[in-house]
Design a protein around this motif. Structure first.
Motif, PDB file in Angstrom:
ATOM      1  N   ALA A   1      -3.962   2.665   4.404  1.00  0.00           N
ATOM      2  CA  ALA A   1      -5.143   1.995   3.854  1.00  0.00           C
ATOM      3  C   ALA A   1      -5.909   2.916   2.912  1.00  0.00           C
ATOM      4  O   ALA A   1      -6.399   2.489   1.862  1.00  0.00           O
ATOM      5  CB  ALA A   1      -6.053   1.531   4.992  1.00  0.00           C
ATOM      6  N   ARG A   2      -5.983   4.188   3.298  1.00  0.00           N
ATOM      7  CA  ARG A   2      -6.659   5.160   2.443  1.00  0.00           C
ATOM      8  C   ARG A   2      -5.913   5.328   1.127  1.00  0.00           C
ATOM      9  O   ARG A   2      -6.518   5.401   0.048  1.00  0.00           O
ATOM     10  CB  ARG A   2      -6.731   6.506   3.178  1.00  0.00           C
ATOM     11  CG  ARG A   2      -7.395   7.623   2.400  1.00  0.00           C
ATOM     12  CD  ARG A   2      -8.894   7.453   2.350  1.00  0.00           C
ATOM     13  NE  ARG A   2      -9.552   8.581   1.717  1.00  0.00           N
ATOM     14  CZ  ARG A   2     -10.851   8.679   1.548  1.00  0.00           C
ATOM     15  NH1 ARG A   2     -11.644   7.697   1.966  1.00  0.00           N
ATOM     16  NH2 ARG A   2     -11.368   9.730   0.968  1.00  0.00           N
TER      17      ARG A   2
ATOM     18  N   ALA B   1      -2.285   4.382  14.515  1.00  0.00           N
ATOM     19  CA  ALA B   1      -3.607   4.577  13.929  1.00  0.00           C
ATOM     20  C   ALA B   1      -3.538   5.493  12.716  1.00  0.00           C
ATOM     21  O   ALA B   1      -4.094   5.184  11.652  1.00  0.00           O
ATOM     22  CB  ALA B   1      -4.552   5.162  14.983  1.00  0.00           C
ATOM     23  N   VAL B   2      -2.839   6.617  12.860  1.00  0.00           N
ATOM     24  CA  VAL B   2      -2.782   7.592  11.767  1.00  0.00           C
ATOM     25  C   VAL B   2      -2.088   6.999  10.547  1.00  0.00           C
ATOM     26  O   VAL B   2      -2.589   7.099   9.415  1.00  0.00           O
ATOM     27  CB  VAL B   2      -2.058   8.869  12.239  1.00  0.00           C
ATOM     28  CG1 VAL B   2      -1.784   9.800  11.051  1.00  0.00           C
ATOM     29  CG2 VAL B   2      -2.900   9.592  13.289  1.00  0.00           C
TER      30      VAL B   2
ATOM     31  N   VAL C   1      -5.100  -4.402   7.731  1.00  0.00           N
ATOM     32  CA  VAL C   1      -4.527  -3.095   8.023  1.00  0.00           C
ATOM     33  C   VAL C   1      -5.584  -2.158   8.587  1.00  0.00           C
ATOM     34  O   VAL C   1      -5.333  -1.390   9.526  1.00  0.00           O
ATOM     35  CB  VAL C   1      -3.885  -2.499   6.749  1.00  0.00           C
ATOM     36  CG1 VAL C   1      -3.386  -1.085   7.003  1.00  0.00           C
ATOM     37  CG2 VAL C   1      -2.744  -3.380   6.270  1.00  0.00           C
ATOM     38  N   VAL C   2      -6.782  -2.215   8.032  1.00  0.00           N
ATOM     39  CA  VAL C   2      -7.874  -1.370   8.509  1.00  0.00           C
ATOM     40  C   VAL C   2      -8.270  -1.770   9.928  1.00  0.00           C
ATOM     41  O   VAL C   2      -8.461  -0.907  10.802  1.00  0.00           O
ATOM     42  CB  VAL C   2      -9.074  -1.459   7.552  1.00  0.00           C
ATOM     43  CG1 VAL C   2     -10.273  -0.680   8.103  1.00  0.00           C
ATOM     44  CG2 VAL C   2      -8.700  -0.948   6.168  1.00  0.00           C
ATOM     45  N   VAL C   3      -8.390  -3.059  10.180  1.00  0.00           N
ATOM     46  CA  VAL C   3      -8.750  -3.535  11.516  1.00  0.00           C
ATOM     47  C   VAL C   3      -7.722  -3.064  12.540  1.00  0.00           C
ATOM     48  O   VAL C   3      -8.066  -2.520  13.599  1.00  0.00           O
ATOM     49  CB  VAL C   3      -8.860  -5.076  11.532  1.00  0.00           C
ATOM     50  CG1 VAL C   3      -8.991  -5.589  12.960  1.00  0.00           C
ATOM     51  CG2 VAL C   3     -10.053  -5.525  10.703  1.00  0.00           C
ATOM     52  N   THR C   4      -6.435  -3.255  12.229  1.00  0.00           N
ATOM     53  CA  THR C   4      -5.391  -2.869  13.171  1.00  0.00           C
ATOM     54  C   THR C   4      -5.337  -1.357  13.357  1.00  0.00           C
ATOM     55  O   THR C   4      -5.110  -0.867  14.470  1.00  0.00           O
ATOM     56  CB  THR C   4      -4.023  -3.385  12.698  1.00  0.00           C
ATOM     57  OG1 THR C   4      -4.119  -4.785  12.448  1.00  0.00           O
ATOM     58  CG2 THR C   4      -2.955  -3.142  13.748  1.00  0.00           C
ATOM     59  N   GLY C   5      -5.554  -0.612  12.280  1.00  0.00           N
ATOM     60  CA  GLY C   5      -5.563   0.842  12.396  1.00  0.00           C
ATOM     61  C   GLY C   5      -6.646   1.331  13.332  1.00  0.00           C
ATOM     62  O   GLY C   5      -6.402   2.198  14.192  1.00  0.00           O
TER      63      GLY C   5
END
Length: 307
Positions: A64-65, A57-58, A193-197
């Motif tokens: 993504a950020r 997650a991190v 990537v955002v969804v998986t994060g």
């Protein structure tokens, strides 16, 4: 002549890149099977998954950020994000951890990657997709391989002998159901990537709670070198790098083409388990592996042809 050669090289480079991506994903996720087994020799299952999900997650959300992707998820996507994450990440990874504690890693990998066959059946049930005769043959091969692993040897062990295979079967079904639900949702506004994060973040919460409530992991200072190496491989190559490459692969290729990389994973998983864990390669395991590979190849190559 030189112009024609240059054009040929330009056409070949995307194909070469796709082949390299598929090979890397298969090697990284295939090698993750013995890595997780080594980590489980010292770390309890909930602890291992809490570390993995939190790290995923991190790092994914931070990436993504850094790429300036919007981290906000539309409200309509949150139920689908949570449901698909529950099956593809939490259910699959937790079941594979407990399954490997109850059966050899080589056999566990074979059962887990019967997933495409179960996804085909679930797509027929939930999405109304027709199962062709060729896909039916693929399902038959997959069932034959599974029955071979769930044969007399497992049945002779009673509940204890069947526990590991059934848990791994649950892992395959969980991953398959999550995959079909992603398809059922259709288009997603959020980046993969955002969804998986966020899926990793949601799945990490119950793992942290279960770790604190039920487990007493040894302090990191006492971990053996093999545990650190296995955990490092798991976090770097499986949770982060392979996941990134998977997104690149899916972006470049069709879903059917990209999922052919799953053919490599059980092969690498079985081979590495034999080499690193000293597990025997019996004729039964070899035949089951070949039947499973044939099943996935029939299902996936059919999809590639029609895509």
């Amino acid at each position: 002549m030189s112009l024609a050669l240059a054009r040929a090289r330009l056409r070949a480079s995307p194909r070469l890149a796709a082949v390299l991506l598929i090979a890397a994903i298969g090697l990284f996720w295939g090698g993750n099977w013995p890595a997780v087994r080594f980590a489980l020799m010292e770390l309890p299952p909930f602890t291992l998954r809490a570390i993995g999900f939190t790290t995923g997650a991190v790092l994914l959300l931070a990436w993504a950020r850094w790429r300036r992707l919007p981290l906000a998820v539309p409200a309509a996507e949150w139920p689908w994000l949570a449901a698909t994450g529950l099956f593809t990440i939490l259910g699959f990874n937790l079941a594979t951890a407990f399954g490997q504690l109850r059966m050899p890693t080589s056999q566990a990998a074979i059962i887990a990657f019967s997933m495409p066959c179960w996804a085909l059946l679930l797509a027929w049930w939930l999405l109304g997709q027709r199962v062709t005769r060729r896909q039916g043959w693929g399902l038959a091969c997959g069932q034959a391989g599974l029955l071979l692993l769930l044969g007399p040897a497992a049945l002779a062990g009673g509940v204890q002998g069947l526990a590991g295979p059934l848990i791994m079967l649950g892992a395959a079904l969980s991953w398959a159901l999550g995959t079909v639900l992603i398809k059922k949702r259709g288009s997603w506004q959020s980046h993969a990537v955002v969804v998986t994060g966020w899926q990793f973040a949601l799945c990490a919460l119950p793992m942290i709670v279960m770790m604190l409530a039920l487990e007493s992991p040894p302090p990191p200072a006492s971990w053996q070198a093999s545990t650190w190496l296995a955990l490092g491989y798991h976090l770097l190559f499986s949770i982060c790098l392979a996941q990134m490459l998977w997104f690149m692969n899916v972006k470049r290729l069709s879903v059917a083409q990209s999922t052919i990389s799953t053919l490599i994973i059980p092969t690498v998983g079985v081979s590495s388990a034999i080499l690193l864990l000293g597990e025997p390669l019996t004729p039964r395991i070899l035949i089951a592996l070949l039947l499973t590979l044939a099943a996935v190849a029939i299902v996936m190559l059919h999809g590639q042809k029609s895509s």
